[in-house]
Design an enzyme around this catalytic site. Structure first.
Site, mmCIF file in Angstrom:
data_model
loop_
_atom_site.group_PDB
_atom_site.id
_atom_site.type_symbol
_atom_site.label_atom_id
_atom_site.label_comp_id
_atom_site.label_asym_id
_atom_site.label_seq_id
_atom_site.Cartn_x
_atom_site.Cartn_y
_atom_site.Cartn_z
ATOM 1 C CG HIS A 167 29.685 84.787 -45.278
ATOM 2 N ND1 HIS A 167 31.008 85.051 -45.007
ATOM 3 C CD2 HIS A 167 29.322 85.626 -46.284
ATOM 4 C CE1 HIS A 167 31.418 86.023 -45.820
ATOM 5 N NE2 HIS A 167 30.423 86.382 -46.599
ATOM 6 C CB ALA A 168 33.834 80.747 -45.540
ATOM 7 C CG ASP A 169 36.141 86.217 -43.437
ATOM 8 O OD1 ASP A 169 36.143 86.238 -42.198
ATOM 9 O OD2 ASP A 169 36.881 86.954 -44.126
ATOM 10 C CG LEU A 170 28.809 86.754 -40.581
ATOM 11 C CD1 LEU A 170 28.170 87.315 -41.842
ATOM 12 C CD2 LEU A 170 27.765 85.986 -39.753
ATOM 13 C CG ASN A 174 33.178 89.993 -45.991
ATOM 14 O OD1 ASN A 174 33.706 90.734 -46.820
ATOM 15 N ND2 ASN A 174 33.782 88.915 -45.510
#
Length: 241
Positions: A167-170, A174
């Site tokens: 995941h690029a923006d954990l 989110n």
């Protein structure tokens, strides 16, 4: 699996799941069109340009892709076009479809669109809404981030990492929590990779920074001594399982 169909739209294409909607046109990506039908439930705003809409496929989230940071002042919602299959919306749609097929807790994709603007494009994505959910950040703010929830969070992340999902923006915004369990959302720039130690630990470090930022570490040593170790232990156990 999703029944993926592609249709031409003004200036671009629409990718949609025909199993959820027999046909999708450009109006599906217009909050104003939904408002005209009395089907725009809310439009909180923010960088993501998110709207809650009541569609024939069910209550859904319409997100317009926007850049963040300094580059947003120059490019706003435009991205360099390198092919329809490489747009951010189509990539996220197909990744979500694959993750849902694997049984991972993600919002099912309904439709994605891109519109060409010369050498650049703008994009939108529609996913089904997770009912009755609040973010992990909201749980922290409401004093509901306890040891049990920390462990469940670690197990959730491990479940995705076992499948090679980076995941690029954990972050705490989110991860969603409802009566059915925990869900992970917003897979823009997400990828399937070999689950190597380095990026997995980087993902966890990003989540830890986010939890601290939203206030999980306030009020003493509970976070560092109990909550984060519980999350990390549950992650390690679940990843090895």
């Amino acid at each position: 699996m999703t029944d993926q169909r592609v249709t031409e739209a003004a200036g671009g294409t629409i990718l949609f799941d025909a199993g959820r909607a027999a046909q999708v046109d450009a109006d599906w990506f217009s909050p104003e069109a939904w408002a005209g039908r009395g089907a725009l439930r809310s439009q909180p705003g923010g960088r993501g340009g998110v709207s809650i809409i009541d569609t024939p496929a069910g209550e859904a989230v319409l997100r317009h892709y926007r850049r963040g940071g300094m580059v947003a002042r120059l490019l706003g919602d435009r991205y360099l076009f390198t092919g329809a299959g490489r747009t951010r919306s189509s990539r996220e749609f197909r990744l979500l479809a694959e993750l849902a097929h694997r049984g991972l807790p993600v919002p099912p994709p309904v439709a994605a669109r891109h519109v060409r603007h010369g050498l650049r494009y703008s994009a939108d994505l529609i996913t089904l809404r997770i009912p009755g959910a609040r973010t992990l950040a909201e749980c922290v703010a409401q004093g509901a981030f306890n040891e049990a929830l920390a462990r469940r969070t670690g197990q959730l992340v491990a479940r995705f990492h076992r499948e090679g999902v980076r995941h690029a923006d954990l972050n705490a915004h989110n991860i969603l929590v409802n009566a059915d369990g925990l869900f992970l959302i917003d897979f823009d720039r997400g990828r399937l990779r070999t689950p190597r130690f380095g990026w997995r630990r980087g993902n966890l470090a990003r989540l830890k920074r986010s939890l601290v930022k939203v206030g999980a570490a306030e009020g003493g040593s509970m976070f560092e001594e109990v909550l984060w170790p519980a999350l990390q232990q549950a992650y390690d156990e679940a990843f090895r399982a």
